[in-house]
Design a protein around this motif. Structure first.
Motif, PDB file in Angstrom:
ATOM      1  N   THR A 217       0.828  -1.208   0.000  1.00 22.36           N
ATOM      2  CA  THR A 217       0.000   0.000   0.000  1.00 22.36           C
ATOM      3  C   THR A 217       0.860   1.256   0.000  1.00 22.36           C
ATOM      4  O   THR A 217       0.534   2.249  -0.674  1.00 22.36           O
ATOM      5  N   ALA A 218       1.969   1.207   0.743  1.00 23.45           N
ATOM      6  CA  ALA A 218       2.871   2.363   0.814  1.00 23.45           C
ATOM      7  C   ALA A 218       3.734   2.511  -0.428  1.00 23.45           C
ATOM      8  O   ALA A 218       4.428   3.522  -0.588  1.00 23.45           O
ATOM      9  N   MET A 261       8.673   9.877   4.799  1.00 21.10           N
ATOM     10  CA  MET A 261       8.122   8.592   4.366  1.00 21.10           C
ATOM     11  C   MET A 261       8.746   7.455   5.157  1.00 21.10           C
ATOM     12  O   MET A 261       8.062   6.479   5.507  1.00 21.10           O
ATOM     13  N   ALA A 264       7.061   7.258   8.420  1.00 15.17           N
ATOM     14  CA  ALA A 264       5.725   6.680   8.275  1.00 15.17           C
ATOM     15  C   ALA A 264       5.803   5.155   8.152  1.00 15.17           C
ATOM     16  O   ALA A 264       4.995   4.426   8.749  1.00 15.17           O
ATOM     17  N   VAL A 265       6.776   4.665   7.379  1.00 16.49           N
ATOM     18  CA  VAL A 265       6.960   3.218   7.240  1.00 16.49           C
ATOM     19  C   VAL A 265       7.341   2.603   8.580  1.00 16.49           C
ATOM     20  O   VAL A 265       6.793   1.559   8.977  1.00 16.49           O
TER      21      VAL A 265
END
Length: 347
Positions: A217-218, A261, A264-265
């Motif tokens: 999804t990422a 990012m 976020a991961v």
């Protein structure tokens, strides 16, 4: 009189500490023998129900052959998944080595521009070469376990042939209460081993599936590989999930060239690991496998230090076995209760 009693207690404590140190030294020095034996006993506890069921309709040797074949297939499957997952990550790393090195240099320049001159030393130590050596080391360790696996398989084969005989000896009158107590403890340990592996496998599958879905999804490259790595590494508490979380985060920094990012991961994967390990797993495992988190972490690091990768995998089961033995006797039951993760009963 009181001083004499205290002196005797002090001597007993010193003798106990010395004995524990010598026993630990012996376990490490003779790890080539003790580690395969411990692993074989663990596997025997897991596969004995299959062997016992097959023996009801097949000759013992044929049942043993089928049981060993199934065990070897499962173990080879886990090893193959491990090699494939880390191999894919290593290939991606080598293909993007220049991007890794550039990113490290930019980070070092930014840190030095803000007065953190130790960053140069950090770059020299923690660079793309270090990462490549890490993946090479993982592959070498997995391949180096071939000899360990052969010795363990021999112990499993010989042990499964003796289970029925040993069980009858312990249940007989000659063994007395000590034999009966050992038999009860062995059966309880085997039962908890099987439940532990069922829970661990279910949580590993859920974690791997969730990590794969999140990574896909990422838009993270190697999403399926990260799911596979999360699945196999989740069998090693604490250390495995940490590795399965940090590696994708590091790769995300290079792929997206964005620290936001990467954060976020890292946050998303940690939420998955926390939800799986701290919320779902305790409810599935129940009180029977409850252990203090500190003891779990200590057991993983201690047995990894003693026996390497096999020790990290089997560390928690060894502590489970020790707690079951302590719980069998009135004099040591308090130890099992102290080290369990259960809250004391309210008066």
């Amino acid at each position: 009189m009181e001083q004499r009693v205290m002196g005797q207690r002090g001597v007993a404590v010193m003798i106990g500490i010395t004995t524990a140190i010598l026993a630990a030294a012996a376990l490490q020095l003779a790890s080539g023998i003790f580690a395969p034996v411990a692993f074989a006993l663990f596997i025997m506890a897991l596969v004995w129900p299959l062997q016992k069921s097959l023996q009801r309709v097949l000759p013992q040797l044929l049942a043993l052959f089928i049981t060993l074949a199934v065990t070897i297939v499962v173990l080879l499957g886990l090893v193959s998944l491990t090699v494939w997952g880390f191999g894919r990550a290593a290939q991606w790393l080598i293909a993007n080595a220049a991007r890794f090195q550039t990113l490290y240099m930019q980070g070092a320049g930014w840190l030095e521009g803000h007065g953190l001159y130790a960053a140069g030393t950090f770059v020299e130590t923690f660079n793309v070469g270090w990462l490549i050596r890490f993946f090479q080391g993982v592959a070498a360790r997995v391949n180096g376990m071939l000899g360990f696996s052969v010795v363990t398989a021999i112990f499993v084969m010989l042990g499964l042939l003796e289970v029925d005989v040993m069980r009858r000896k312990l249940a007989g009158a000659e063994a007395g209460e000590a034999g009966h107590s050992l038999l009860r403890a062995s059966e309880e340990i085997a039962r908890k081993f099987r439940r532990y592996m069922v829970v661990r496998t279910a949580m590993s599958f859920f974690t791997g599936l969730a990590i794969w879905a999140f990574a896909a999804t990422a838009g993270l490259d190697l999403a399926f590989a990260w799911g596979v790595i999360a699945f196999v590494m989740n069998y090693i508490p604490f250390i495995g999930p940490l590795v399965a979380t940090l590696l994708p985060t590091l790769f995300a920094v290079v792929q997206f060239e964005s620290w936001q990012m990467a954060v976020a991961v890292f946050a998303g994967m940690n939420v998955i690991q926390f939800f799986s390990g701290s919320y779902i797993e305790p409810r599935i495992a129940g009180k029977a496998l409850a252990m203090s988190p500190f003891i779990v972490l200590l057991s993983v690091f201690f047995w990894a230090f003693m026996w390497g990768l096999p020790g990290a995998f089997i560390g928690v089961p060894l502590v489970i076995a020790a707690l079951v033995v302590c719980d069998q006797h009135d004099s040591s039951r308090w130890v099992a209760r102290l080290l369990s993760g259960q809250a004391p009963a309210k008066d």
